[in-house]
Enzyme design. Sequence first.
Site, PDB file in Angstrom:
ATOM      1  N   THR A  16       0.820  -1.202   0.000  1.00 42.03           N
ATOM      2  CA  THR A  16       0.000   0.000   0.000  1.00 42.03           C
ATOM      3  C   THR A  16       0.860   1.260   0.000  1.00 42.03           C
ATOM      4  OG1 THR A  16      -1.694  -1.226   1.140  1.00 42.03           O
ATOM      5  CG2 THR A  16      -1.871   1.153   1.272  1.00 42.03           C
ATOM      6  N   TYR A  61       6.893 -11.741   3.956  1.00 43.54           N
ATOM      7  CA  TYR A  61       5.685 -11.078   3.449  1.00 43.54           C
ATOM      8  C   TYR A  61       4.943 -12.080   2.574  1.00 43.54           C
ATOM      9  CZ  TYR A  61       3.096  -6.861   1.874  1.00 43.54           C
ATOM     10  OH  TYR A  61       2.151  -5.891   1.615  1.00 43.54           O
ATOM     11  N   LYS A 108       4.008 -11.353   7.882  1.00 47.88           N
ATOM     12  CA  LYS A 108       2.770 -10.613   7.609  1.00 47.88           C
ATOM     13  C   LYS A 108       1.994 -11.471   6.645  1.00 47.88           C
ATOM     14  CE  LYS A 108       1.367  -6.365   4.996  1.00 47.88           C
ATOM     15  NZ  LYS A 108      -0.049  -6.250   5.324  1.00 47.88           N
ATOM     16  N   ILE A 118      -0.533  -6.099  10.624  1.00 49.47           N
ATOM     17  CA  ILE A 118       0.123  -5.078   9.785  1.00 49.47           C
ATOM     18  C   ILE A 118      -0.848  -4.852   8.641  1.00 49.47           C
ATOM     19  CG2 ILE A 118       2.149  -4.383   8.454  1.00 49.47           C
ATOM     20  CD1 ILE A 118       3.768  -6.526   9.893  1.00 49.47           C
TER      21      ILE A 118
END
Lengths: 306, 306
Positions: free
Chosen positions: B48, B140, B170, B211
Amino acid sequence: MSERIKGVMAAGLTAFNDDLSIDVQGTIAHTQWLLANGCDGVLIFGTTGEANSLSLAERMAFLDALGASGLPKDRLMIGTGCCSVPDSVELTSKTLEIGIESALMLPPFYYKNPSDDGLYAHFARVLEKVADPKLKLYLYHFPQMSAVPFSHELIGRFLADFPGVFCGVKDSSGDFENMKAMAAKFPGFDVFAGTERYLLDTLKAGGVGTITATGNCTSAMCGAVYAAWKAGAPDAERLQEELTAQRLALQNFPAAAALKELLARESGRPSWRNVRAPFLPLAAERAEQLVADMKKVDFRLPAIAA
Amino acid sequence: MSERIKGVMAAGLTAFNDDLSIDVQGTIAHTQWLLANGCDGVLIFGTTGEANSLSLAERMAFLDALGASGLPKDRLMIGTGCCSVPDSVELTSKTLEIGIESALMLPPFYYKNPSDDGLYAHFARVLEKVADPKLKLYLYHFPQMSAVPFSHELIGRFLADFPGVFCGVKDSSGDFENMKAMAAKFPGFDVFAGTERYLLDTLKAGGVGTITATGNCTSAMCGAVYAAWKAGAPDAERLQEELTAQRLALQNFPAAAALKELLARESGRPSWRNVRAPFLPLAAERAEQLVADMKKVDFRLPAIAA
């Protein structure tokens, strides 16, 4: 402005030293060998060239070496499409700076399901920043790897809004219907099949050739098919059948590792087996299988100078 | 060595000037605002944050500014995972150099269907080159975007072979069963839900927090849920229900554009709407819909200093 490249192109391998730095001279020598053995042109920094496992700085430095190498600039195409606009601009500008006009661009491939408007904005921004009328831009359509396809609607918008800039496409989807449809729909937009399996079919459908990973090893046979087609020779179909058999045998193996294995054996240079993660060299038993499979389809590499 | 970050983290937005260069001070001020409004930590350069639309050079320069900013280093995590080993090494080393120890790493995401051995080789190589025992590495896992998932087998190998290095994950898959399974299977491996929708569920399952992209706007409510859970307060469930309603309303819109729209309105700074291609700002009617939808779920942003 140079002529557009047409015909047979290999998506050239990048040779690595044992410390996995780029073997600059080895890569240039391999490119030269491809041009001498059936290739009309060579794509540098495609998927099989492990471009996306190289840093931007490594690619920039290699392009400087390529520019100074004496290789014919009008027979080279550079993969310059990155996830970000500024990196794509930097690579494309460097390509033009060293005298190469053809650039193959991936879409920005991290963010999935982008809108056509978003992809359009990306390319419009790159073109605005590169700002060089000599650029020949080719789209790299490879949904299985980029996960971001180019729609025909978007291609149509590019052609309408940037006349003379978008020169063609490498279609690595494996979907011949898509290659045929683009060749029919967009006259003057050069369709390259992403596999030599469809070389003759693509030429017959109005496309201009192939840009192919396995062309690193099948280039001579690709060149024979292309020459036969251009001459209207009756054996084009038979040659394509032989070529197809070789391609189908090769594509059972991970491309870069398999092609490097064959080159390592033929050249006697074990360093050809070096690949960067996430790729791995072929395990010994897979390498033996590859050699056995290729023997069955009468595959032979042209001689490689020491 | 600093303590590990736990609890609520936003995947911070990157603010852009009207020429689409990074608004360095705006991004730092936003990070500070998040830390003052419910966030235990902030991830910089996540999905993002449009990290993959930034060049490596831009990310390196921003990290220098971040290091000099006075923001608390032990509450920051940096996204440093690139397609290539050398770029990942450069960003991770810079992160450590400026005094931040937590790095969130994507897998190399261009080449699809890599083997676990190939992914292992990538991370092993990055670690060998970074060579800093202070590094806290977080994986990730975002299959919908990276298209390269991390298997539990691979995570197990990382934990066994690099003790103390791989600190957590995450998980942006949206698959709560996967988050729960990892929290159960890997004690001491900190599982962050990639969405605040599962904040309370993840904490109850042994994870450590979230997160989250939408945390750029829901951070205060996220913080309230986390505080209630830590205090064993009876209203944790009710607060999570409110938070979930806000998240579900937000996720009907493209994240970066929607979050920036809300911040532009609250702050009175129209430049917050700037995004990089392939993202696009929300169209006017979608922006009105967003505001209407958020009103229905009693959403309010904390005040933003001018």
